[in-house]
Scaffold this motif. Structure first.
Motif, short mmCIF file in Angstrom:
data_model
loop_
_atom_site.label_atom_id
_atom_site.label_comp_id
_atom_site.label_asym_id
_atom_site.label_seq_id
_atom_site.Cartn_x
_atom_site.Cartn_y
_atom_site.Cartn_z
N VAL A 71 -18.67 24.68 83.65
CA VAL A 71 -18.41 23.28 83.33
C VAL A 71 -17.19 23.24 82.42
CG1 VAL A 71 -19.34 21.14 82.36
CG2 VAL A 71 -20.88 22.80 83.46
N ALA A 72 -16.12 22.60 82.87
CA ALA A 72 -14.88 22.52 82.10
C ALA A 72 -14.69 21.10 81.57
CB ALA A 72 -13.69 22.90 82.97
N ASN A 73 -14.31 21.00 80.30
CA ASN A 73 -14.01 19.68 79.74
C ASN A 73 -12.93 19.78 78.68
OD1 ASN A 73 -15.35 20.73 77.50
ND2 ASN A 73 -17.26 19.65 77.92
N ASP A 74 -12.50 18.61 78.21
CA ASP A 74 -11.46 18.55 77.19
C ASP A 74 -12.12 18.43 75.82
OD1 ASP A 74 -8.37 18.06 76.85
OD2 ASP A 74 -9.38 16.67 75.48
N ALA A 75 -11.50 19.02 74.81
CA ALA A 75 -12.07 19.03 73.46
C ALA A 75 -12.24 17.63 72.89
CB ALA A 75 -11.19 19.87 72.54
N SER A 76 -11.57 16.65 73.46
CA SER A 76 -11.65 15.28 72.93
C SER A 76 -13.05 14.69 73.05
CB SER A 76 -10.65 14.38 73.66
OG SER A 76 -10.95 14.32 75.05
N VAL A 77 -13.92 15.25 73.88
CA VAL A 77 -15.27 14.69 74.05
C VAL A 77 -16.25 15.25 73.03
CG1 VAL A 77 -14.88 14.38 76.52
CG2 VAL A 77 -16.05 16.45 75.73
N MET A 78 -15.82 16.17 72.18
CA MET A 78 -16.72 16.73 71.17
C MET A 78 -17.28 15.63 70.28
SD MET A 78 -15.11 20.32 69.82
CE MET A 78 -15.39 21.85 70.71
N GLY A 79 -18.61 15.59 70.16
CA GLY A 79 -19.27 14.61 69.30
C GLY A 79 -19.55 13.28 69.97
N ALA A 80 -18.98 13.03 71.15
CA ALA A 80 -19.18 11.76 71.84
C ALA A 80 -20.45 11.80 72.68
CB ALA A 80 -17.97 11.46 72.73
N ASP A 81 -20.93 10.61 73.05
CA ASP A 81 -22.11 10.52 73.92
C ASP A 81 -21.74 10.56 75.39
OD1 ASP A 81 -24.01 10.34 71.83
OD2 ASP A 81 -23.56 8.21 71.58
N ARG A 82 -20.50 10.20 75.68
CA ARG A 82 -20.01 10.24 77.06
C ARG A 82 -19.03 11.40 77.21
NH1 ARG A 82 -21.05 5.97 80.32
NH2 ARG A 82 -19.29 6.54 81.66
N GLU A 90 -10.96 22.99 76.82
CA GLU A 90 -9.52 23.13 76.70
C GLU A 90 -8.94 21.93 75.95
OE1 GLU A 90 -7.53 25.80 77.76
OE2 GLU A 90 -9.50 26.74 77.94
N THR A 91 -7.68 22.01 75.57
CA THR A 91 -7.03 20.92 74.83
C THR A 91 -5.79 20.39 75.54
OG1 THR A 91 -5.78 22.52 73.52
CG2 THR A 91 -7.86 21.76 72.60
N SER A 92 -5.49 20.91 76.70
CA SER A 92 -4.25 20.50 77.38
C SER A 92 -4.34 19.10 77.95
CB SER A 92 -3.93 21.48 78.51
OG SER A 92 -4.91 21.39 79.54
N GLY A 93 -5.54 18.68 78.30
CA GLY A 93 -5.71 17.38 78.94
C GLY A 93 -5.37 17.37 80.41
N GLU A 94 -5.03 18.54 80.98
CA GLU A 94 -4.66 18.63 82.39
C GLU A 94 -5.77 19.29 83.19
OE1 GLU A 94 -0.88 20.50 82.97
OE2 GLU A 94 0.00 19.54 81.20
N ASP A 95 -6.19 18.62 84.26
CA ASP A 95 -7.27 19.15 85.09
C ASP A 95 -6.93 20.52 85.65
OD1 ASP A 95 -8.60 16.85 84.58
OD2 ASP A 95 -8.69 16.13 86.65
N SER A 96 -5.70 20.70 86.07
CA SER A 96 -5.32 21.97 86.69
C SER A 96 -5.52 23.14 85.72
CB SER A 96 -3.87 21.93 87.16
OG SER A 96 -3.00 21.68 86.06
N LYS A 97 -5.18 22.92 84.44
CA LYS A 97 -5.34 23.99 83.46
C LYS A 97 -6.82 24.22 83.11
CE LYS A 97 -0.74 23.72 81.43
NZ LYS A 97 0.06 23.55 80.20
#
Length: 388
Positions: free
Chosen positions: A339-350, A314-321
């Motif tokens: 497994v839910a995560n934010d798009a900001s982690v794409m390409g990162a190692d963490r 997701e891209t909202s950055g909100e856990d609830s969403k």
């Protein structure tokens, strides 16, 4: 991957011994403590001081009154796993016949007798590797439970396997294997849809998370099929695909008879009709986008009982969403967990992710490889192979 693991590294007299300094560094980067054991022949190729520097431990070059072989690989010895890399044809033959006339083969005999896991990475000229006696010796030692890391056969040589292949084999041998006997299918990375012979529609997924999951499941004992638009990897059978349709077809085929599907790929939601010739630049164009089939919905329709692990970005950055979107997917395809995560982690190692199981959502913050291990263990629990 090797946190807290003690690795005894046996080095025999192949020219590939020059690679053991970097191998020792990589084992340590993955968390292992390493102590080296060298045959006399290997010391003509690489000086013991090099491995002393690489391991930050004394190197065993002779068996003395300290009975180093027993200290390392005996009952209650120091080593959790004995890695022989590189292993020559001569050394493999000696191990197969309980000949222990060097520190390396003596440590191997001791490890076999005491039950310390052994991993062997052969390296020799290809005709030697194809010798019936060598193949028979490998088969015999494999029957004793020793793991072999297949060499890369190139330029008439059976070259030592890659560091990644060796590290994965060591981790698999040294740890628990709750997924042993299980077949895990993992989708990973981005898909691309051709606009013309040059241009494509795609997304920013690097495939790091999917590859990490495939690697973790292998280390935990599984046989793994990885469906992605990426390279061949040593820990999985790879089905290389490009478009969403190709990924769907390959996944449906691979998942037949599988024990679980992990859908970590960022599959494109839209495709477009491909132009056979390159579109000229400088002109305004309109592309008509058509939705691609939903992979998980299609798999679920064809295999109602297959355990599925989904990913939701997701891209909202909100856990609830993120949790709301994950639960929607969980219910729609009857997944084991998402497994839910934010798009900001794409390409990162963490990464930071939420593992959503029914009404619970567990937060994870760390490396993608550590998250992959958590996912692998959750799969083992889901399959009834391990307790929560």
């Amino acid at each position: 991957m090797l946190e807290g693991v003690n690795v005894a590294l046996g080095v025999s007299g192949s020219i590939a011994a020059v690679k053991t300094v970097e191998l020792a560094h990589e084992l340590r980067r993955q968390g292992a403590t390493v102590r080296a054991v060298m045959s006399p022949s290997s010391q003509h190729i690489i000086h013991p001081w090099s491995l002393e520097f690489a391991t930050e431990n004394d190197v065993v070059t002779d068996i003395t009154g300290r009975v180093e072989h027993v200290e390392l690989c005996g009952y209650d010895g120091w080593a959790d796993v004995y890695l022989l890399a590189p292993a020559t044809a001569n050394t493999v033959g000696k191990i197969a016949h309980a000949v222990d006339d060097t520190p390396v083969t003596t440590a191997a005999t001791t490890a076999l007798g005491s039950g310390v896991p052994i991993v062997i990475a052969p390296a020799m000229h290809e005709p030697m590797y194809d010798h019936p006696g060598v193949l028979e010796a490998i088969e015999r030692v494999e029957d004793w439970g020793v793991s072999f890391v297949d060499p890369r056969v190139e330029e008439g040589k059976a070259k030592i396997a890659s560091e990644e292949a060796i590290v994965c084999a060591v981790a698999r041998a040294a740890g628990e294997r709750p997924l042993a006997g299980r077949h895990v299918v993992v989708t990973s990375g981005a898909t691309t849809e051709s606009i013309d012979p040059v241009r494509v529609l795609s997304n920013r997924s690097s495939g790091k998370m999917g590859r990490a999951v495939a690697r973790a499941c292998y280390v935990l004992g599984a046989t793994v099929t990885l469906v992605h638009d990426g390279p061949v990897v040593p820990y999985a059978t790879v089905r290389q695909v490009e478009s969403a349709t190709e990924m769907l077809e390959a996944t449906l085929e691979a998942a037949t008879g599988a024990d679980v599907l992990v859908s970590a790929a960022a599959i494109g939601d839209y495709t477009v009709e491909k132009h056979e010739e390159k579109l000229r630049s400088g002109e305004t164009r309109t592309l008509e986008l058509e939705p691609t089939p939903k992979l998980l919905d299609t798999v679920r329709a064809e295999q109602p009982s297959l355990p599925i692990v989904g990913f939701k970005t997701e891209t909202s950055g909100e856990d609830s969403k993120m949790i709301e979107a994950a639960r929607s997917l969980l219910e729609r395809v009857d997944a084991g967990f998402v497994v839910a995560n934010d798009a900001s982690v794409m390409g990162a190692d963490r990464t930071r992710a939420l593992l959503v199981h029914g009404e619970t959502a567990a937060e994870f913050d760390g490396t993608k490889q550590a998250l992959a291990t958590e996912i692998g263990r959750s799969i083992a629990v889901m399959l009834g192979e391990e307790t929560a």
